[in-house]
Design a protein around this motif. Structure first.
Motif, PDB file in Angstrom:
ATOM      1  N   TRP A 165       4.614  11.540  46.003  1.00 19.06           N
ATOM      2  CA  TRP A 165       3.279  11.492  46.931  1.00 19.06           C
ATOM      3  C   TRP A 165       2.427  10.535  46.986  1.00 19.06           C
ATOM      4  O   TRP A 165       1.794  10.279  48.116  1.00 19.06           O
ATOM      5  CB  TRP A 165       3.409  13.079  47.212  1.00 19.06           C
ATOM      6  N   GLN A 173       5.068  19.631  55.374  1.00 18.53           N
ATOM      7  CA  GLN A 173       6.054  20.246  54.325  1.00 18.53           C
ATOM      8  C   GLN A 173       5.612  21.146  53.732  1.00 18.53           C
ATOM      9  O   GLN A 173       6.213  22.030  52.981  1.00 18.53           O
ATOM     10  CB  GLN A 173       6.671  18.883  53.496  1.00 18.53           C
ATOM     11  N   THR A 174       4.202  21.353  53.290  1.00 16.62           N
ATOM     12  CA  THR A 174       3.649  22.113  52.442  1.00 16.62           C
ATOM     13  C   THR A 174       3.105  23.472  53.276  1.00 16.62           C
ATOM     14  O   THR A 174       2.316  24.457  52.730  1.00 16.62           O
ATOM     15  CB  THR A 174       2.572  21.579  51.574  1.00 16.62           C
ATOM     16  N   LYS A 228       5.938  19.647  44.205  1.00 16.92           N
ATOM     17  CA  LYS A 228       6.590  18.349  44.942  1.00 16.92           C
ATOM     18  C   LYS A 228       6.222  17.296  43.862  1.00 16.92           C
ATOM     19  O   LYS A 228       5.555  17.444  42.792  1.00 16.92           O
ATOM     20  CB  LYS A 228       5.475  17.931  46.282  1.00 16.92           C
ATOM     21  N   TYR A 271       3.195  15.403  54.536  1.00 18.97           N
ATOM     22  CA  TYR A 271       3.036  16.161  53.384  1.00 18.97           C
ATOM     23  C   TYR A 271       2.590  17.482  53.773  1.00 18.97           C
ATOM     24  O   TYR A 271       3.033  18.640  53.505  1.00 18.97           O
ATOM     25  CB  TYR A 271       2.130  15.537  52.367  1.00 18.97           C
ATOM     26  N   ALA A 315       0.158  17.816  44.846  1.00 19.46           N
ATOM     27  CA  ALA A 315       1.513  17.843  45.038  1.00 19.46           C
ATOM     28  C   ALA A 315       2.082  18.864  44.179  1.00 19.46           C
ATOM     29  O   ALA A 315       3.318  19.721  44.381  1.00 19.46           O
ATOM     30  CB  ALA A 315       2.378  16.568  44.930  1.00 19.46           C
ATOM     31  N   LEU A 326      -3.146  13.572  47.018  1.00 20.08           N
ATOM     32  CA  LEU A 326      -1.640  13.811  46.806  1.00 20.08           C
ATOM     33  C   LEU A 326      -1.246  14.035  45.477  1.00 20.08           C
ATOM     34  O   LEU A 326      -0.328  14.931  45.190  1.00 20.08           O
ATOM     35  CB  LEU A 326      -0.834  12.801  47.745  1.00 20.08           C
TER      36      LEU A 326
END
Length: 85
Positions: A31, A49-50, A26, A46, A21, A17
């Motif tokens: 993260w 969201q991505t 992010k 995660y 990120a 992460l």
């Protein structure tokens, strides 16, 4: 031994992460910390969201069901222990 393996897995989530990120705008530190503390749940969220929604939902649902199963088994064990079986 299993504690060491769990720690290594948590560190692997955090490192992944931390590296990935910034590619999705992010916060890498946020993260990484969430990945270290919450593990696969943070990874699943995660990924959702991505934009990698399918894999993210699969991970989140499987881990959630695993947690629910673990809670049921602990409660069942406590009930059986209390009854003296």
């Amino acid at each position: 031994m299993s504690g060491t393996i769990s720690l290594l897995i948590a560190i692997a989530f955090a490192v992944y992460l931390f590296i990935d990120a910034p590619k999705h705008n992010k916060s890498r530190w946020l993260w990484a910390i969430l990945g270290f503390i919450f593990g696969p749940i943070a990874l699943g969220i995660y990924l959702i969201q991505t934009g990698r929604k399918v894999l993210g939902w699969i991970i989140t649902i499987v881990v959630g069901l695993g947690y629910i199963l673990m809670i049921i088994l602990v409660v069942l064990g406590a009930v059986l222990f209390a009854k003296g079986m």
